[in-house]
Design a protein around this motif. Sequence first.
Motif, PDB file in Angstrom:
ATOM      1  N   MET A 187      -3.553  -4.767   3.832  1.00 18.65           N
ATOM      2  CA  MET A 187      -2.482  -3.902   4.303  1.00 18.65           C
ATOM      3  C   MET A 187      -1.145  -4.537   3.941  1.00 18.65           C
ATOM      4  O   MET A 187      -0.940  -5.744   4.130  1.00 18.65           O
ATOM      5  CB  MET A 187      -2.572  -3.706   5.817  1.00 18.65           C
ATOM      6  N   VAL A 188      -0.250  -3.722   3.396  1.00 15.17           N
ATOM      7  CA  VAL A 188       1.104  -4.160   3.059  1.00 15.17           C
ATOM      8  C   VAL A 188       2.069  -3.295   3.854  1.00 15.17           C
ATOM      9  O   VAL A 188       1.996  -2.064   3.791  1.00 15.17           O
ATOM     10  CB  VAL A 188       1.387  -4.020   1.547  1.00 15.17           C
ATOM     11  N   ALA A 189       2.956  -3.927   4.612  1.00 11.85           N
ATOM     12  CA  ALA A 189       3.820  -3.185   5.532  1.00 11.85           C
ATOM     13  C   ALA A 189       5.291  -3.434   5.238  1.00 11.85           C
ATOM     14  O   ALA A 189       5.661  -4.312   4.444  1.00 11.85           O
ATOM     15  CB  ALA A 189       3.512  -3.582   6.972  1.00 11.85           C
ATOM     16  N   ASP A 190       6.131  -2.637   5.901  1.00 13.31           N
ATOM     17  CA  ASP A 190       7.584  -2.749   5.827  1.00 13.31           C
ATOM     18  C   ASP A 190       8.100  -2.472   4.420  1.00 13.31           C
ATOM     19  O   ASP A 190       9.045  -3.109   3.951  1.00 13.31           O
ATOM     20  CB  ASP A 190       8.036  -4.135   6.309  1.00 13.31           C
ATOM     21  N   LEU A 191       7.490  -1.515   3.762  1.00 17.85           N
ATOM     22  CA  LEU A 191       7.927  -1.095   2.424  1.00 17.85           C
ATOM     23  C   LEU A 191       8.982  -0.004   2.543  1.00 17.85           C
ATOM     24  O   LEU A 191       8.933   0.830   3.449  1.00 17.85           O
ATOM     25  CB  LEU A 191       6.737  -0.551   1.628  1.00 17.85           C
ATOM     26  N   GLY A 203      -0.953   0.013  -7.982  1.00  8.54           N
ATOM     27  CA  GLY A 203      -2.083  -0.645  -7.341  1.00  8.54           C
ATOM     28  C   GLY A 203      -2.075  -2.149  -7.558  1.00  8.54           C
ATOM     29  O   GLY A 203      -1.143  -2.718  -8.129  1.00  8.54           O
ATOM     30  N   LEU A 204      -3.128  -2.795  -7.090  1.00 13.17           N
ATOM     31  CA  LEU A 204      -3.276  -4.246  -7.254  1.00 13.17           C
ATOM     32  C   LEU A 204      -4.660  -4.559  -7.800  1.00 13.17           C
ATOM     33  O   LEU A 204      -5.667  -4.071  -7.290  1.00 13.17           O
ATOM     34  CB  LEU A 204      -3.102  -4.978  -5.916  1.00 13.17           C
ATOM     35  N   GLY A 205      -4.687  -5.390  -8.820  1.00 13.53           N
ATOM     36  CA  GLY A 205      -5.961  -5.866  -9.333  1.00 13.53           C
ATOM     37  C   GLY A 205      -6.690  -4.848 -10.196  1.00 13.53           C
ATOM     38  O   GLY A 205      -6.138  -3.826 -10.610  1.00 13.53           O
ATOM     39  N   GLU A 206      -7.956  -5.127 -10.417  1.00 12.59           N
ATOM     40  CA  GLU A 206      -8.776  -4.313 -11.322  1.00 12.59           C
ATOM     41  C   GLU A 206      -9.707  -3.398 -10.535  1.00 12.59           C
ATOM     42  O   GLU A 206      -9.756  -3.428  -9.308  1.00 12.59           O
ATOM     43  CB  GLU A 206      -9.594  -5.239 -12.226  1.00 12.59           C
ATOM     44  N   GLY A 207     -10.443  -2.557 -11.286  1.00 12.33           N
ATOM     45  CA  GLY A 207     -11.512  -1.764 -10.682  1.00 12.33           C
ATOM     46  C   GLY A 207     -11.092  -0.430 -10.095  1.00 12.33           C
ATOM     47  O   GLY A 207     -11.735   0.068  -9.168  1.00 12.33           O
ATOM     48  N   ARG A 208     -10.060   0.203 -10.646  1.00  8.06           N
ATOM     49  CA  ARG A 208      -9.592   1.466 -10.073  1.00  8.06           C
ATOM     50  C   ARG A 208     -10.649   2.566 -10.140  1.00  8.06           C
ATOM     51  O   ARG A 208     -10.718   3.409  -9.245  1.00  8.06           O
ATOM     52  CB  ARG A 208      -8.308   1.929 -10.783  1.00  8.06           C
ATOM     53  N   ILE A 210     -13.736   2.236  -9.688  1.00  8.48           N
ATOM     54  CA  ILE A 210     -14.787   1.986  -8.687  1.00  8.48           C
ATOM     55  C   ILE A 210     -14.182   1.903  -7.283  1.00  8.48           C
ATOM     56  O   ILE A 210     -14.788   1.354  -6.361  1.00  8.48           O
ATOM     57  CB  ILE A 210     -15.610   0.722  -9.003  1.00  8.48           C
ATOM     58  N   GLY A 211     -12.970   2.434  -7.132  1.00  5.57           N
ATOM     59  CA  GLY A 211     -12.357   2.521  -5.810  1.00  5.57           C
ATOM     60  C   GLY A 211     -11.531   1.322  -5.397  1.00  5.57           C
ATOM     61  O   GLY A 211     -11.083   1.258  -4.243  1.00  5.57           O
ATOM     62  N   CYS A 212     -11.297   0.390  -6.304  1.00  8.11           N
ATOM     63  CA  CYS A 212     -10.587  -0.837  -5.945  1.00  8.11           C
ATOM     64  C   CYS A 212      -9.118  -0.783  -6.367  1.00  8.11           C
ATOM     65  O   CYS A 212      -8.762  -0.135  -7.350  1.00  8.11           O
ATOM     66  CB  CYS A 212     -11.257  -2.042  -6.589  1.00  8.11           C
ATOM     67  N   GLY A 213      -8.291  -1.489  -5.611  1.00  6.72           N
ATOM     68  CA  GLY A 213      -6.873  -1.605  -5.951  1.00  6.72           C
ATOM     69  C   GLY A 213      -6.025  -0.407  -5.599  1.00  6.72           C
ATOM     70  O   GLY A 213      -4.838  -0.384  -5.914  1.00  6.72           O
ATOM     71  N   LEU A 214      -6.602   0.595  -4.940  1.00  9.17           N
ATOM     72  CA  LEU A 214      -5.895   1.842  -4.637  1.00  9.17           C
ATOM     73  C   LEU A 214      -5.373   1.817  -3.202  1.00  9.17           C
ATOM     74  O   LEU A 214      -6.124   1.529  -2.274  1.00  9.17           O
ATOM     75  CB  LEU A 214      -6.824   3.041  -4.822  1.00  9.17           C
ATOM     76  N   PHE A 215      -4.110   2.158  -3.039  1.00 13.61           N
ATOM     77  CA  PHE A 215      -3.481   2.149  -1.716  1.00 13.61           C
ATOM     78  C   PHE A 215      -3.297   3.562  -1.176  1.00 13.61           C
ATOM     79  O   PHE A 215      -3.030   4.502  -1.930  1.00 13.61           O
ATOM     80  CB  PHE A 215      -2.129   1.443  -1.778  1.00 13.61           C
ATOM     81  N   ILE A 216      -3.442   3.674   0.135  1.00 16.61           N
ATOM     82  CA  ILE A 216      -3.240   4.927   0.853  1.00 16.61           C
ATOM     83  C   ILE A 216      -2.374   4.631   2.078  1.00 16.61           C
ATOM     84  O   ILE A 216      -2.324   3.487   2.547  1.00 16.61           O
ATOM     85  CB  ILE A 216      -4.584   5.553   1.286  1.00 16.61           C
TER      86      ILE A 216
END
Length: 230
Positions: A187-191, A203-208, A210-216
Amino acid sequence: MFWNDETDKKPGFEVPEDVIDLAYRLNCPTLPLDHAHALSSALLAELPWLEDEPHAGVHLVHCAASGNGWYRPQDASSELLHLSKRTRMRLRLPRHRLDDARELTGKNLDVAGHPLEVGKSEVFLLSTQPTQFARYIVTSEDVDEEQFLEAAAKELQAIDIPCRKMLCGISHSMAFPGGPVFTRSLMVADLDPEQAVRLQQVGLGEGRTIGCGLFIPHKGIKAVKETNDK
Protein backbone atom coordinates in the motif's frame (compact mmCIF):
# COMPACT_ATOMS: atom_id res chain seq x y z
CA MET A 1 6.79 0.65 7.10
CA PHE A 2 7.76 4.06 5.68
CA TRP A 3 6.10 7.17 7.15
CA ASN A 4 6.71 10.84 6.25
CA ASP A 5 4.09 13.52 6.92
CA GLU A 6 5.48 16.17 4.56
CA THR A 7 3.15 16.72 1.58
CA ASP A 8 3.03 18.82 -1.58
CA LYS A 9 -0.49 18.67 -3.02
CA LYS A 10 -1.28 19.79 -6.60
CA PRO A 11 -4.77 21.23 -7.10
CA GLY A 12 -6.85 21.16 -10.26
CA PHE A 13 -5.68 17.85 -11.69
CA GLU A 14 -7.78 16.25 -14.44
CA VAL A 15 -7.53 12.48 -14.88
CA PRO A 16 -6.08 11.59 -18.30
CA GLU A 17 -7.85 8.96 -20.39
CA ASP A 18 -4.84 7.40 -22.08
CA VAL A 19 -4.86 4.43 -19.66
CA ILE A 20 -8.15 3.00 -18.39
CA ASP A 21 -9.66 -0.05 -16.71
CA LEU A 22 -12.16 -2.18 -18.63
CA ALA A 23 -14.48 -4.25 -16.42
CA TYR A 24 -16.32 -7.24 -17.89
CA ARG A 25 -19.41 -8.96 -16.56
CA LEU A 26 -18.85 -12.68 -16.07
CA ASN A 27 -20.84 -15.86 -16.24
CA CYS A 28 -18.58 -18.07 -14.17
CA PRO A 29 -19.65 -19.81 -10.95
CA THR A 30 -16.16 -20.65 -9.67
CA LEU A 31 -12.47 -20.09 -10.32
CA PRO A 32 -9.40 -21.57 -8.66
CA LEU A 33 -8.18 -19.28 -5.90
CA ASP A 34 -4.72 -19.43 -7.48
CA HIS A 35 -5.72 -18.64 -11.07
CA ALA A 36 -2.96 -16.25 -12.18
CA HIS A 37 -1.34 -18.61 -14.70
CA ALA A 38 -4.62 -20.07 -16.00
CA LEU A 39 -6.40 -16.75 -16.45
CA SER A 40 -3.38 -15.05 -18.00
CA SER A 41 -2.90 -17.93 -20.45
CA ALA A 42 -6.58 -17.90 -21.46
CA LEU A 43 -6.59 -14.13 -22.01
CA LEU A 44 -3.30 -14.07 -23.92
CA ALA A 45 -4.67 -16.74 -26.26
CA GLU A 46 -7.48 -14.33 -27.19
CA LEU A 47 -5.61 -11.01 -26.81
CA PRO A 48 -1.92 -11.77 -27.49
CA TRP A 49 -1.08 -8.07 -27.76
CA LEU A 50 -1.56 -7.71 -23.98
CA GLU A 51 2.00 -8.96 -23.48
CA ASP A 52 3.49 -6.25 -25.70
CA GLU A 53 1.62 -3.23 -24.31
CA PRO A 54 3.64 -1.65 -21.46
CA HIS A 55 0.53 -0.16 -19.85
CA ALA A 56 -1.66 -3.25 -20.17
CA GLY A 57 -2.33 -5.63 -17.32
CA VAL A 58 -4.69 -8.32 -16.04
CA HIS A 59 -6.34 -7.82 -12.66
CA LEU A 60 -6.87 -11.17 -10.98
CA VAL A 61 -10.45 -11.92 -10.00
CA HIS A 62 -11.26 -11.27 -6.35
CA CYS A 63 -14.35 -11.66 -4.20
CA ALA A 64 -15.13 -10.19 -0.78
CA ALA A 65 -13.92 -13.34 0.97
CA SER A 66 -10.41 -12.95 -0.50
CA GLY A 67 -9.77 -10.08 1.87
CA ASN A 68 -8.18 -7.54 -0.49
CA GLY A 69 -4.85 -9.35 -0.32
CA TRP A 70 -4.39 -8.93 3.43
CA TYR A 71 -5.74 -12.39 4.25
CA ARG A 72 -3.88 -15.57 3.30
CA PRO A 73 -6.05 -18.68 2.71
CA GLN A 74 -4.91 -21.94 4.22
CA ASP A 75 -4.51 -23.83 0.95
CA ALA A 76 -4.59 -21.76 -2.24
CA SER A 77 -3.98 -24.86 -4.38
CA SER A 78 -7.33 -26.45 -3.54
CA GLU A 79 -9.68 -23.58 -2.60
CA LEU A 80 -12.16 -22.02 -5.01
CA LEU A 81 -13.49 -18.52 -5.47
CA HIS A 82 -17.28 -18.49 -5.65
CA LEU A 83 -18.20 -15.64 -7.96
CA SER A 84 -21.38 -13.61 -7.68
CA LYS A 85 -23.18 -11.78 -10.48
CA ARG A 86 -21.49 -8.60 -9.29
CA THR A 87 -17.97 -10.00 -9.73
CA ARG A 88 -16.05 -8.41 -12.58
CA MET A 89 -12.92 -9.24 -14.54
CA ARG A 90 -10.80 -6.18 -15.20
CA LEU A 91 -8.08 -5.35 -17.68
CA ARG A 92 -5.87 -2.29 -17.48
CA LEU A 93 -5.40 -0.94 -20.97
CA PRO A 94 -4.00 1.86 -23.06
CA ARG A 95 -7.08 3.52 -24.52
CA HIS A 96 -6.03 2.81 -28.11
CA ARG A 97 -6.58 -0.90 -27.37
CA LEU A 98 -10.12 -0.44 -26.07
CA ASP A 99 -11.89 -1.65 -29.22
CA ASP A 100 -9.56 -4.65 -29.45
CA ALA A 101 -10.29 -5.58 -25.84
CA ARG A 102 -14.04 -5.28 -26.34
CA GLU A 103 -13.83 -8.14 -28.82
CA LEU A 104 -13.47 -10.40 -25.80
CA THR A 105 -17.19 -10.01 -25.05
CA GLY A 106 -19.04 -13.19 -25.97
CA LYS A 107 -15.94 -15.38 -25.76
CA ASN A 108 -15.84 -18.52 -23.65
CA LEU A 109 -12.58 -19.04 -21.78
CA ASP A 110 -11.30 -22.18 -20.11
CA VAL A 111 -9.57 -21.20 -16.86
CA ALA A 112 -8.03 -24.38 -15.50
CA GLY A 113 -11.15 -26.34 -16.37
CA HIS A 114 -13.57 -23.67 -15.16
CA PRO A 115 -15.70 -22.24 -17.99
CA LEU A 116 -15.80 -18.43 -18.03
CA GLU A 117 -18.17 -16.59 -20.37
CA VAL A 118 -17.15 -12.97 -20.90
CA GLY A 119 -20.03 -10.48 -20.87
CA LYS A 120 -20.44 -6.81 -21.64
CA SER A 121 -17.81 -4.36 -20.48
CA GLU A 122 -17.66 -0.91 -18.91
CA VAL A 123 -14.85 1.66 -18.95
CA PHE A 124 -13.47 3.16 -15.72
CA LEU A 125 -10.99 6.01 -15.46
CA LEU A 126 -8.07 5.59 -13.09
CA SER A 127 -8.56 6.82 -9.54
CA THR A 128 -7.11 9.95 -7.91
CA GLN A 129 -7.53 8.47 -4.43
CA PRO A 130 -4.47 9.22 -2.28
CA THR A 131 -4.07 5.61 -1.11
CA GLN A 132 -3.26 2.98 -3.73
CA PHE A 133 -2.89 -0.74 -3.18
CA ALA A 134 -1.24 -3.57 -5.14
CA ARG A 135 -2.21 -7.08 -4.09
CA TYR A 136 0.85 -8.60 -5.76
CA ILE A 137 4.33 -7.15 -6.28
CA VAL A 138 6.87 -9.67 -7.57
CA THR A 139 9.74 -10.27 -5.15
CA SER A 140 11.96 -13.15 -3.99
CA GLU A 141 11.31 -15.63 -1.21
CA ASP A 142 14.47 -14.56 0.63
CA VAL A 143 13.67 -10.81 0.57
CA ASP A 144 12.44 -9.59 3.95
CA GLU A 145 9.93 -6.78 4.56
CA GLU A 146 12.56 -4.07 5.05
CA GLN A 147 14.40 -5.00 1.86
CA PHE A 148 11.12 -5.16 -0.03
CA LEU A 149 10.11 -1.66 1.09
CA GLU A 150 13.55 -0.25 0.24
CA ALA A 151 13.32 -1.69 -3.28
CA ALA A 152 9.77 -0.33 -3.69
CA ALA A 153 10.89 3.12 -2.53
CA LYS A 154 13.62 3.16 -5.20
CA GLU A 155 11.13 2.19 -7.89
CA LEU A 156 8.75 4.92 -6.77
CA GLN A 157 11.51 7.50 -6.88
CA ALA A 158 12.41 6.36 -10.40
CA ILE A 159 8.92 7.36 -11.58
CA ASP A 160 9.05 10.65 -9.64
CA ILE A 161 6.81 9.62 -6.76
CA PRO A 162 8.17 10.61 -3.33
CA CYS A 163 8.03 7.80 -0.82
CA ARG A 164 5.97 9.28 2.04
CA LYS A 165 3.94 6.39 3.44
CA MET A 166 4.07 2.71 2.52
CA LEU A 167 2.79 -0.41 4.20
CA CYS A 168 3.90 -3.92 3.25
CA GLY A 169 1.30 -6.67 3.44
CA ILE A 170 1.44 -10.44 3.42
CA SER A 171 3.41 -12.62 1.05
CA HIS A 172 1.90 -14.91 -1.57
CA SER A 173 3.19 -17.73 -3.72
CA MET A 174 1.60 -18.29 -7.14
CA ALA A 175 1.95 -21.64 -8.88
CA PHE A 176 3.43 -21.63 -12.39
CA PRO A 177 4.77 -24.44 -14.57
CA GLY A 178 8.30 -23.07 -14.28
CA GLY A 179 8.11 -22.77 -10.51
CA PRO A 180 6.42 -20.51 -7.96
CA VAL A 181 6.28 -16.73 -8.26
CA PHE A 182 6.67 -14.97 -4.90
CA THR A 183 4.88 -11.70 -4.23
CA ARG A 184 3.98 -9.25 -1.47
CA SER A 185 1.12 -6.80 -1.26
CA LEU A 186 1.93 -3.11 -0.96
CA MET A 187 0.00 0.00 0.00
CA VAL A 188 1.26 3.46 -0.94
CA ALA A 189 -0.45 6.40 0.77
CA ASP A 190 -0.51 10.20 0.84
CA LEU A 191 -0.27 10.54 -2.94
CA ASP A 192 -1.46 13.61 -4.76
CA PRO A 193 -3.90 12.97 -7.64
CA GLU A 194 -1.26 13.09 -10.37
CA GLN A 195 1.00 10.67 -8.50
CA ALA A 196 -1.89 8.30 -7.80
CA VAL A 197 -2.77 8.11 -11.48
CA ARG A 198 0.86 7.75 -12.56
CA LEU A 199 1.35 4.86 -10.15
CA GLN A 200 -1.66 3.07 -11.65
CA GLN A 201 -0.44 3.74 -15.20
CA VAL A 202 3.13 2.57 -14.66
CA GLY A 203 2.84 0.13 -11.76
CA LEU A 204 5.77 -1.44 -9.94
CA GLY A 205 7.86 -4.39 -10.99
CA GLU A 206 7.13 -7.12 -13.51
CA GLY A 207 4.28 -9.53 -14.20
CA ARG A 208 1.41 -7.23 -15.22
CA THR A 209 -0.25 -9.95 -17.34
CA ILE A 210 -0.34 -12.26 -14.30
CA GLY A 211 -1.89 -9.64 -12.02
CA CYS A 212 1.30 -8.25 -10.50
CA GLY A 213 2.42 -4.65 -10.11
CA LEU A 214 -1.09 -3.23 -10.63
CA PHE A 215 -2.47 -0.65 -8.21
CA ILE A 216 -6.09 0.03 -7.30
CA PRO A 217 -7.61 2.61 -4.93
CA HIS A 218 -7.97 1.62 -1.29
CA LYS A 219 -9.77 3.01 1.74
CA GLY A 220 -6.50 3.81 3.49
CA ILE A 221 -3.63 2.66 5.67
CA LYS A 222 -5.50 3.13 8.97
CA ALA A 223 -8.14 0.56 8.01
CA VAL A 224 -5.52 -1.97 6.93
CA LYS A 225 -3.54 -1.52 10.14
CA GLU A 226 -6.74 -2.14 12.10
CA THR A 227 -7.43 -5.28 10.04
CA ASN A 228 -3.90 -6.59 10.63
CA ASP A 229 -4.26 -6.01 14.38
CA LYS A 230 -7.37 -8.22 14.63
